[in-house]
Write a protein that holds these residues in place. Structure first.
Motif, mmCIF file in Angstrom:
data_model
loop_
_atom_site.group_PDB
_atom_site.id
_atom_site.type_symbol
_atom_site.label_atom_id
_atom_site.label_comp_id
_atom_site.label_asym_id
_atom_site.label_seq_id
_atom_site.Cartn_x
_atom_site.Cartn_y
_atom_site.Cartn_z
ATOM 1 N N LEU A 14 3.102 9.713 -2.741
ATOM 2 C CA LEU A 14 2.254 9.874 -1.561
ATOM 3 C C LEU A 14 0.803 9.550 -1.871
ATOM 4 N N SER A 15 0.321 9.933 -3.033
ATOM 5 C CA SER A 15 -1.074 9.668 -3.383
ATOM 6 C C SER A 15 -1.324 8.167 -3.452
ATOM 7 N N PHE A 16 -0.402 7.478 -4.103
ATOM 8 C CA PHE A 16 -0.558 6.028 -4.199
ATOM 9 C C PHE A 16 -0.459 5.387 -2.816
ATOM 10 N N ALA A 17 0.472 5.872 -1.980
ATOM 11 C CA ALA A 17 0.668 5.305 -0.654
ATOM 12 C C ALA A 17 -0.592 5.455 0.200
ATOM 13 N N ASP A 18 -1.221 6.640 0.105
ATOM 14 C CA ASP A 18 -2.443 6.849 0.893
ATOM 15 C C ASP A 18 -3.565 5.938 0.419
#
Length: 609
Positions: A14-18
């Motif tokens: 999720l961190s990378f996606a954001d």
């Protein structure tokens, strides 16, 4: 491209996606990135929303990027799909491309990878949209072509409406098509023809487009009143359609387009097309529907004109076939192109035989040269009249009078249009009239002691003759060509008497009167002269000089009066002597008295004892 680009980014980190979403949106302000961490969640969101591109990681806990790609391709075979993964190998790239990936890109450090990813997204989406537009245009082209072909073949309003609805209802993403009328008084929409999955919808559908009705603001109302296409791109979310939205959604209708069918000043109804997805009517789609509306209305108007022309042509054909005169048309080469039933009946030829003949073939040899000259005059001057015989199949010749005019055919070439009338009866009547006139003139010229007069409807002397003019100062020339009132020797009293007498004859009454003119007494008899249809067209008058006969009658009357006077005197003078002589001989007195009173001539009676 000027439009938002919706991107679905699937990555279990999720961190990378954001971070990726933020960097992509910074690279292109058209990007709108929605992030999910699970391929299953991605499939769910794909079923309810539309995206222009998918960016997916490869290594994920439950389903890898290749399996996710295969699932996406089942429902979205053309949607751009970019595999954006940290694991890089030729095998993964090959598998991704084989499974239908649009592109493959390895993750990396630094913002340049997101710049490259943004560029790959832009290119993929542009190609995808271009391909979509080409597909839409091709689909629209097929629809327009199919509809126009149907319009050309259609022979009735109902056939046009039925075929248009069938074609549109079969074209994805359309689900239902209907043509409706609008009641002139109630403004109620009344479906007339439809096709597709929606008949139950029509059973429950009620809408008025009157000024104060809810349907006034719906697409049907706007299309009717403004005479322009009206669109409902998302029936579910637009509150304007609340009064019929639930019914539409119940039947799977997500968007709607209503096209007015009007041409010139005529309104032919509304064409409604319903689709099973929102935003089905893009700009090119609307333009195509507007074009179709114009084509359909034009076809309906043309069909009205064509039907009217066919009815008029049928009426003209029946009218021409009903007349007894010959009617025919031929070209500059003399080939007959049109003729009526009378032409076949009189000539004795069949229609097939006439079609292979020329107009001159129906003229006997001795009349052909001047007939050909008359035909030539028609094409040179535009009109001619001609009397010539008609040659029938059996060899009979019938006298005919022809009138012909030149007319311009729609092909630009002139035609001769002719009418022929059988003048056999007229020729016979003319012969009879000439014979009657000859007999009349013979009678009039030898009419003793009087005159014979023929007057027209204006009381103008046409023929004047007779032996009685020798005794008076008026001659036939003084009367011929003049009306009764224009004859100088006539007094006002005579004019009034003659006009009254002749007018009564024109009204159909045979009249006899006495006329005194130049010290002559005439008996005047006026009778109506009728044509072959029974109408009074002339007056025939005969006068006979009765002067001498009237004088003889007056002299005879004077003699009879004197004789009566003499008889009365003799009767009186003899009565007393007889009484004396006869004494009581009453029988002798009576005999003598009766004889004297009854005698017509002078009588001498001798009496002796």
């Amino acid at each position: 491209m000027g439009e938002s680009i919706h991107i679905l980014h699937v990555d279990d980190d999720l961190s990378f996606a954001d971070t990726a979403a933020r960097l992509l949106e910074r690279e292109d302000d058209r990007f709108i990135v929605e992030t999910v961490t699970d391929p299953g969640e991605g499939m769910d969101i794909l079923s309810t929303s539309e995206f222009d591109c998918i960016v997916s990681d490869y290594e994920m806990p439950q389903t890898d990027g290749i399996e996710f790609l295969k699932a996406v391709r089942e429902d979205h075979p053309e949607l751009p799909f970019i595999l954006f993964t940290g694991k890089g190998s030729e095998d993964v790239a090959s598998d991704a491309l084989s499974a239908g990936a649009t592109d493959y890109l390895q993750k990396g450090s630094g913002t340049d990878r997101y710049e490259l990813l943004a560029n790959r997204i832009q290119n993929s989406v542009e190609q995808y949209h271009n391909k979509q537009r080409r597909a839409v245009l091709e689909r629209i082209r097929r629809i327009v072509n199919d509809v126009n072909q149907a319009l050309i073949r259609a022979s009735s309003h109902q056939q046009i409406e039925t075929q248009v609805c069938d074609i549109l209802a079969d074209a994805d993403p359309y689900r239902f098509a209907v043509v409706a009328d609008v009641d002139e008084e109630t403004k109620q929409i009344q479906p007339s023809t439809w096709a597709g999955k929606g008949e139950e919808f029509l059973d429950r559908f009620e809408m008025s487009v009157a000024e104060d009705a809810p349907g006034r603001k719906a697409p049907g109302g706007r299309a009717f009143h403004k005479r322009e296409i009206a669109i409902a791109q998302d029936i579910q979310s637009d509150p304007t359609y609340e009064h019929w939205r639930s019914l539409a959604l119940e039947h799977g209708f997500q968007s709607l387009a209503v096209v007015p069918l009007d041409y010139d000043t005529e309104f032919y109804g509304l064409l409604a097309v319903l689709a099973d997805r929102p935003n089905a009517f893009e700009e090119s789609e609307q333009e195509a529907l507007e074009e179709l509306g114009d084509d359909i209305a034009h076809a309906l108007a043309s069909l009205n004109v064509r039907n009217e022309l066919e009815r008029y042509q049928e009426y003209t054909e029946r009218m021409l076939d009903a007349i007894d005169d010959l009617f025919f048309v031929h070209d500059t080469e003399g080939n007959l192109q049109r003729w009526n039933n009378a032409f076949t009946e009189v000539t004795g030829y069949s229609d097939e035989e006439i079609a292979s003949m020329k107009g001159i073939d129906f003229v006997p040899e001795e009349h052909r040269e001047r007939t050909a000259a008359a035909i030539e005059r028609v094409f040179e001057t535009g009109h001619t009249r001609l009397e010539a015989s008609l040659l029938t199949k059996s060899g009979e010749t019938i006298p005919y009078e022809y009138a012909a005019d030149r007319v311009e055919h729609p092909d630009g070439e002139p035609r001769l249009v002719g009418v022929g009338r059988d003048i056999s009866k007229r020729r016979k009547r003319e012969q009879e009239l000439r014979e009657s006139e000859r007999r009349y003139r013979t009678l009039a010229e030898n009419f003793p002691n009087g005159g014979v007069f023929l007057l027209d409807e204006d009381l103008r002397y046409q023929l004047v003759s007779g032996a009685g003019f020798d005794a008076i100062e008026t001659s036939p020339d003084d009367l011929t060509g003049n009306t009764v009132a224009e004859v100088d020797p006539y007094s006002d009293e005579i004019v009034e008497l003659l006009e009254t007498t002749f007018t009564r004859a024109l009204e159909g009454e045979t009249t006899t009167t006495e006329l005194t003119y130049v010290e002559h007494i005439y008996d005047l008899r006026a009778v109506p002269v009728r044509d072959h249809e029974g109408a009074v067209t002339q007056v025939l008058a005969i006068t006979q000089d009765m002067t001498e006969r009237k004088e003889q009658k007056r002299e005879l009357k004077r003699q009879n009066d004197r004789l009566q006077e003499f008889a009365s005197i003799v009767s009186h003078d003899l009565r007393n002597p007889l009484n004396v002589v006869g004494g009581g001989s009453n029988w002798l007195t009576k005999i003598v008295t009766v004889s004297i009173l009854s005698m017509r001539r002078p009588l001498l009676i001798g009496v002796s004892r």
